[in-house]
Scaffold this motif. Sequence first.
Motif, mmCIF file in Angstrom:
data_model
loop_
_atom_site.group_PDB
_atom_site.id
_atom_site.type_symbol
_atom_site.label_atom_id
_atom_site.label_comp_id
_atom_site.label_asym_id
_atom_site.label_seq_id
_atom_site.Cartn_x
_atom_site.Cartn_y
_atom_site.Cartn_z
ATOM 1 N N SER A 106 50.407 -34.220 -4.822
ATOM 2 C CA SER A 106 51.004 -35.394 -4.230
ATOM 3 C C SER A 106 51.342 -36.520 -5.695
ATOM 4 O O SER A 106 51.993 -37.425 -5.640
ATOM 5 N N GLU A 107 49.794 -36.343 -6.405
ATOM 6 C CA GLU A 107 50.408 -37.961 -7.485
ATOM 7 C C GLU A 107 52.064 -36.800 -8.172
ATOM 8 O O GLU A 107 52.145 -37.957 -8.095
ATOM 9 N N PHE A 108 51.818 -35.724 -8.806
ATOM 10 C CA PHE A 108 53.110 -35.582 -9.711
ATOM 11 C C PHE A 108 53.696 -35.351 -8.957
ATOM 12 O O PHE A 108 55.413 -35.690 -9.587
ATOM 13 N N ALA A 109 53.691 -35.234 -7.567
ATOM 14 C CA ALA A 109 54.944 -35.826 -6.380
ATOM 15 C C ALA A 109 55.630 -36.511 -6.904
ATOM 16 O O ALA A 109 57.472 -36.883 -6.098
ATOM 17 N N LYS A 110 54.883 -37.911 -6.864
ATOM 18 C CA LYS A 110 55.596 -39.535 -7.341
ATOM 19 C C LYS A 110 56.121 -39.535 -9.375
ATOM 20 O O LYS A 110 56.644 -40.542 -8.793
#
Length: 231
Positions: A106-110
Amino acid sequence: MLRVDIITIFPDYFREAFDYGIIRRAKAAGLVDIQPHDLRSWTSDRHHVVDDRPFGGGDGMVLKPEPIFAAVESLTSARRREDIPGGKRVVLLSPQGKQFTQSQASEFAKCEQLVLICGRYEGVDERVAESLVTDEVSIGDYVLSGGEPAALVLVDAVIRLIPGALGSETSATTESFSDGLLDYPHYTRPPEFENMRVPEVLLTGHHADIAKWRREAAEEKTRKNRPDLLK
Ligand code: 9D3
């Protein structure tokens, strides 16, 4: 738009890997741009050497630092971890990394850019992990022959979390992980196949009973296959 740059000695490994399903759709929709790069293109010697023998002795070869630092500089303009802007991550795929999780996905997707470094041979010169990367990531406790399959896994998990990549499924999918249970069992037609019956309650149309059965079946499945999730 998320840009994903993959540094590898096997760029052809990724040739068709992103041409299917959700990743293909996300690319076509302009949500992500994925570029594999040949590490050898950042060598300056005639034979494009990317590896060398380990100091202190031992089996196997180690990826040299210079081509990796040059690759990351050319892709991010940064020479060291502290110069990498907040919206960018430089990720080393390595058996020594922290285990990759859904919350890290989820962090990487931002992010605006992910640079993935795929290790090979016995490993990667440790100065890459010490001074260049923002995250050192493993996908689990089993031995792969290199970082490339791990990079595929990471890219798949991240891209489906980019808003718009899945449409309406996204929130539901996130929830089913955050309630800490495995998914409930699914069935489709026929109701009987080689003497194996679909649970009767699913054929009744009683939505409250079905919801209760699914909750209990999910707990049972979790107890059986992933008791660690219940602790
Ligand atoms: C004998 C010691 N091994 C380290 C555990 C050597 C070794 C095994 C596998 C060195 C490199 C590799 C290649 N694996 C990866 O680059 C890798 C990996 C993995 O093997 N398992 C889970 N996640 C990952 S991410 C990158």
